[in-house]
Write a protein that holds these residues in place. Structure first.
Motif, PDB file in Angstrom:
ATOM      1  N   VAL A 316       0.834  -1.201   0.000  1.00 41.93           N
ATOM      2  CA  VAL A 316       0.000   0.000   0.000  1.00 41.93           C
ATOM      3  C   VAL A 316       0.872   1.256   0.000  1.00 41.93           C
ATOM      4  O   VAL A 316       0.606   2.219  -0.744  1.00 41.93           O
ATOM      5  CB  VAL A 316      -0.958  -0.011   1.205  1.00 41.93           C
ATOM      6  CG1 VAL A 316      -1.646   1.336   1.364  1.00 41.93           C
ATOM      7  CG2 VAL A 316      -1.990  -1.123   1.046  1.00 41.93           C
ATOM      8  N   ALA A 317       1.921   1.255   0.816  1.00 45.00           N
ATOM      9  CA  ALA A 317       2.814   2.412   0.859  1.00 45.00           C
ATOM     10  C   ALA A 317       3.468   2.645  -0.501  1.00 45.00           C
ATOM     11  O   ALA A 317       3.614   3.794  -0.955  1.00 45.00           O
ATOM     12  CB  ALA A 317       3.879   2.206   1.934  1.00 45.00           C
ATOM     13  N   GLU A 318       3.842   1.571  -1.179  1.00 41.74           N
ATOM     14  CA  GLU A 318       4.485   1.699  -2.485  1.00 41.74           C
ATOM     15  C   GLU A 318       3.508   2.240  -3.533  1.00 41.74           C
ATOM     16  O   GLU A 318       3.867   3.067  -4.371  1.00 41.74           O
ATOM     17  CB  GLU A 318       5.048   0.350  -2.911  1.00 41.74           C
ATOM     18  CG  GLU A 318       6.052   0.436  -4.063  1.00 41.74           C
ATOM     19  CD  GLU A 318       6.736  -0.895  -4.314  1.00 41.74           C
ATOM     20  OE1 GLU A 318       6.687  -1.775  -3.442  1.00 41.74           O
ATOM     21  OE2 GLU A 318       7.326  -1.030  -5.399  1.00 41.74           O
ATOM     22  N   LEU A 319       2.273   1.772  -3.475  1.00 44.30           N
ATOM     23  CA  LEU A 319       1.265   2.277  -4.411  1.00 44.30           C
ATOM     24  C   LEU A 319       0.973   3.758  -4.177  1.00 44.30           C
ATOM     25  O   LEU A 319       0.821   4.538  -5.133  1.00 44.30           O
ATOM     26  CB  LEU A 319      -0.015   1.462  -4.287  1.00 44.30           C
ATOM     27  CG  LEU A 319       0.027   0.034  -4.850  1.00 44.30           C
ATOM     28  CD1 LEU A 319      -1.219  -0.738  -4.457  1.00 44.30           C
ATOM     29  CD2 LEU A 319       0.194   0.056  -6.369  1.00 44.30           C
ATOM     30  N   LEU A 320       0.882   4.173  -2.923  1.00 42.30           N
ATOM     31  CA  LEU A 320       0.634   5.589  -2.631  1.00 42.30           C
ATOM     32  C   LEU A 320       1.810   6.458  -3.060  1.00 42.30           C
ATOM     33  O   LEU A 320       1.624   7.586  -3.541  1.00 42.30           O
ATOM     34  CB  LEU A 320       0.334   5.780  -1.148  1.00 42.30           C
ATOM     35  CG  LEU A 320      -1.058   5.323  -0.703  1.00 42.30           C
ATOM     36  CD1 LEU A 320      -1.184   5.385   0.815  1.00 42.30           C
ATOM     37  CD2 LEU A 320      -2.151   6.163  -1.357  1.00 42.30           C
ATOM     38  N   ASP A 321       3.024   5.956  -2.900  1.00 41.87           N
ATOM     39  CA  ASP A 321       4.186   6.710  -3.377  1.00 41.87           C
ATOM     40  C   ASP A 321       4.124   6.880  -4.887  1.00 41.87           C
ATOM     41  O   ASP A 321       4.467   7.949  -5.421  1.00 41.87           O
ATOM     42  CB  ASP A 321       5.481   5.993  -2.985  1.00 41.87           C
ATOM     43  CG  ASP A 321       5.823   6.177  -1.517  1.00 41.87           C
ATOM     44  OD1 ASP A 321       6.619   5.369  -0.993  1.00 41.87           O
ATOM     45  OD2 ASP A 321       5.300   7.136  -0.894  1.00 41.87           O
TER      46      ASP A 321
END
Length: 465
Positions: A316-321
């Motif tokens: 999720v963090a990677e997608l938001l970045d």
């Protein structure tokens, strides 16, 4: 009855689901294979090399300005510093600043210049380079404003006639005498003026008007020869053509880049990046780009496979970045992938809701998680947020879609008229506003609407209202 005017042009609204329709414009991009270019047009690597060579100065200035966090109002003072640092004149700095912004190499965020996604990908992505050059090509009349004292209406007529001249040059497959182009320009301008003429009615027969002969457009001596020189000079300045000779023997010929760009527009296709294989092993942004050409069903399967190979929190963090980047298509696809995550992504998405670049997407995602119908979730957005999302989605279509989809994207606007849309788009402050408006003006078949959109792009570019 007057001819078509922007103030009377109604947008065909899509009730209940304006933002859903906007997302669909990107999701349903054409996937048909691109036709092969005509003989004599170089391959994409060579075209990209030529585009890089033509924009070398703009790229150097964009990188310098981004590192210095230059603000537009400070450009006058910074021009001397940039000129000294780059070894060019202050006038060259100002010209390169305009070219960098129009090509999407620089974007303004909160009044500060930052590198656009094309600048980040400049050295490794030929598609980004070619799209940046095409954006500058479409905006040639903004990059090279008409001579001082020129009638704005006549200049707009020349800009409207330019695509026909370029098409003739492309189909001629060789040099075209400037005198012949001037004859074509006069004919096209005469047609444009004839379309604007009013028909006068005199007399009545049984209570119904009887048409009299149409009034003639007033003959006027316009400096079309000088404005043709301006148009050819502007197109030459962006690398689309070359003018050889002077006087009666002068002739113009398209460059390989100009020939390719006109062919692309005539064929109504886009130059799309190829989807790489092995998306599961890629980083989020690369995975999303790899899924860009897939239809929604296969794309969701790819998202699920990619998510299954990673811890939920880090995925999720990677997608938001990836969503925080400068490519609007990646931003939209990132939230499509987050829909495959579901409830576990809610805390991270809610924490990102105050970030301007992702706020509309995050609000829509949260509304859907709370049970709203996806087609009605747009009701949670303010008018300003919906307009910002419209521009962002239009940027995705302009960068990665066919021009017909950009025209169709008008249907998803929440405003009822073109002037209303343009007014709110100018006010919303999206960093890609100028590029979106220029692309829309280049794609729209209605000359009156295209002229109004092009004027709005010029006003935003120059800081007007």
């Amino acid at each position: 009855m007057t001819s078509r005017t922007p103030r009377d042009s109604r947008l065909r609204l899509v009730p209940r689901q304006p933002i859903a329709a906007a997302r669909k414009a990107v999701a349903d991009r054409g996937s048909r294979p691109a036709p092969r270019p005509p003989a004599g047009i170089p391959g994409r690597p060579e075209l990209a090399r030529q585009a890089r060579a033509g924009l070398t100065g703009a790229v150097r200035l964009a990188r310098w300005a981004a590192e210095a966090e230059t603000r537009p109002e400070e450009l006058g003072r910074a021009a001397d510093r940039a000129a000294a640092a780059l070894g060019v004149t202050p006038d060259r700095v100002r010209a390169d600043w305009d070219r960098a912004r129009l090509a999407g190499l620089l974007e303004l965020h909160g009044g500060t210049a930052r590198p656009g996604w094309r600048l980040t990908a400049w050295d490794r992505d030929d598609s980004a380079v070619l799209r940046g050059w095409v954006a500058l090509f479409d905006a040639w009349s903004i990059a090279r404003p008409e001579p001082a004292g020129t009638d704005a209406t006549v200049a707009a007529e020349v800009v409207e006639a330019a695509p026909q001249l370029l098409s003739v040059m492309h189909l001629s497959a060789g040099p075209v005498p400037v005198a012949e182009l001037l004859d074509l320009l006069r004919q096209r301008v005469a047609e444009i003026r004839a379309e604007r003429c009013e028909v006068r009615y005199e007399g009545r027969d049984e209570g119904r008007p009887v048409p009299d002969r149409p009034t003639r457009c007033p003959e006027a001596v316009e400096p079309l020869a000088g404005l043709l020189d301006w148009a050819l000079d502007g197109l030459a300045s962006v690398g689309a053509l070359v003018v050889r000779g002077t006087g009666p023997t002068a002739e113009a010929v398209l460059t390989p880049l100009g020939n390719w760009a006109v062919w692309v527009k005539l064929e109504q296709i886009c130059v799309a990046a190829q989807s790489p294989a092995g998306n599961i092993e890629l980083a989020a942004e690369a995975m999303l780009r790899g899924c860009a050409d897939l239809s929604p069903g296969p794309a969701r399967a790819e998202y699920r496979a990619w998510l299954a190979a990673r811890p939920v929190r880090s995925a999720v963090a990677e997608l938001l970045d990836a969503a925080r980047g400068d490519d609007a298509l990646v931003r939209g696809l990132a939230f499509e992938a987050l829909r495959a995550v579901g409830a576990p992504a809610e805390p991270a998405v809610r924490a990102a809701v105050d970030e301007p670049a992702v706020r509309p997407y995050a609000l829509l995602w949260l509304a859907e998680q709370e049970g709203h119908d996806p087609e009605e979730a747009a009701e949670v957005l303010t008018r300003e947020e919906a307009t910002w999302l419209w521009v962002d989605t239009a940027a995705a279509v302009a960068d990665h879609g066919e021009s017909r989809l950009l025209v169709r994207h008008l249907d998803s606007a929440v405003q009822g008229t073109v002037p209303g849309l343009l007014e709110e788009v100018r006010a919303v402050g999206h960093p890609r506003t100028v590029q979106v408006l220029v692309a829309l003006a280049a794609a729209h078949p209605d000359p009156a609407l295209a002229k109004a959109v092009r004027r709005a792009a010029f006003q935003v570019h120059r800081g007007g209202t």
